[in-house]
Design an enzyme around this catalytic site. Structure first.
Site, PDB file in Angstrom:
ATOM      1  N   GLY A 164       0.804  -1.218   0.000  1.00  0.00           N
ATOM      2  CA  GLY A 164       0.000   0.000   0.000  1.00  0.00           C
ATOM      3  C   GLY A 164       0.832   1.261   0.000  1.00  0.00           C
ATOM      4  O   GLY A 164       0.705   2.112  -0.887  1.00  0.00           O
ATOM      5  N   ASP A 165       1.719   1.429   1.002  1.00  0.00           N
ATOM      6  CA  ASP A 165       2.578   2.617   1.061  1.00  0.00           C
ATOM      7  C   ASP A 165       4.035   2.213   1.237  1.00  0.00           C
ATOM      8  O   ASP A 165       4.812   2.913   1.880  1.00  0.00           O
ATOM      9  CB  ASP A 165       2.133   3.554   2.191  1.00  0.00           C
ATOM     10  N   GLU A 166       4.408   1.063   0.663  1.00  0.00           N
ATOM     11  CA  GLU A 166       5.769   0.551   0.769  1.00  0.00           C
ATOM     12  C   GLU A 166       6.422   0.514  -0.609  1.00  0.00           C
ATOM     13  O   GLU A 166       5.813   0.063  -1.591  1.00  0.00           O
ATOM     14  CB  GLU A 166       5.761  -0.854   1.391  1.00  0.00           C
TER      15      GLU A 166
END
Length: 238
Positions: free
Chosen positions: A158-160
């Site tokens: 997701g936000d990696e």
């Protein structure tokens, strides 16, 4: 002897009544069927046949080349993250396999940076997923500005994000990670009248000859969480 007896004696002995021609059904002749004679197709010159075959082969080769190109294009699309237009996890794993094989064979140096955004969930919760998507696209642009042509950047969650740096020592990768953290912290994303900002925590690890992609990513992920605890006092207390 009478005259009648003399005539009968001259005619010879009487052997019975004279038989006429033998009567009966005549044999029926079955007409023999003639086998149809084969009709020969008009012969075409061998040169014309050869030219036709060559044209057909050329057509099939063009269709095969087109199919291969379409397959290659679909394969590439399957390895691209549609939101940020960078590699996804599948694409990164392909690159890691190639890189680890190269490191093992030639002893080349390479490093991995594993990045996780700080404060991203807050933006999603407060401003919605459209705002979160805008932040992710902006981060991908920042990362692309900090890599070379030989390097690789991918979104793996997701936000990696993950950066694969070629010809880079662990010390150089640590310096690059600090520069990226600073660049992301300075980044501002306008969205519906609001200005969005996030932070980033980066973990660094070198590629080792005996690594596997999953082992390498797990080591980098643990390094990232160690860095996040240093940067975030709340996590450090947990």
């Amino acid at each position: 002897m009478s005259k009648a007896d003399e005539q009968s004696k001259a005619a010879g002995p009487d052997i019975g009544p004279k038989m006429g021609p033998k009567l009966g059904p005549k044999p029926v002749r079955v007409p023999q069927r003639r086998s149809a004679e084969p009709v020969e197709a008009p012969k075409r010159p061998a040169r014309a046949v050869g030219a036709q075959l060559a044209a057909e082969v050329a057509r099939l080769e063009r269709e095969l080349a087109t199919a291969r190109a379409q397959l290659a294009e679909l394969t590439v699309f399957a390895q691209i993250d549609p939101l940020t237009d960078i590699l996804n996890r599948r694409g990164l794993e392909r690159e890691l396999k190639r890189s680890l094989a190269h490191v093992k064979r030639y002893g080349a140096s390479a490093a991995l940076i594993y990045l996780d955004l700080d404060g991203f969930k807050r933006i999603n919760d407060r401003f919605g997923h459209a705002a979160g998507d805008a932040v992710l696209r902006a981060v991908a642009m920042v990362l692309n500005r900090h890599i070379r042509e030989s390097d690789v950047v991918a979104r793996v969650g997701g936000d990696e994000f993950v950066l694969l740096l070629w010809g880079c020592s662990e010390a150089s990768a640590l310096s690059k990670a600090e520069a990226i953290e600073l660049a992301v912290a300075r980044m501002t994303v306008p969205h519906d009248g609001a200005v969005l900002q996030v932070g980033a925590s980066c973990g660094v690890t070198p590629l080792l000859p005996l690594d596997r992609p999953d082992v390498l990513l797990d080591r980098a992920d643990r390094a990232m969480y160690a860095r996040k605890r240093v940067r975030n006092p709340i996590l450090r207390a947990v």
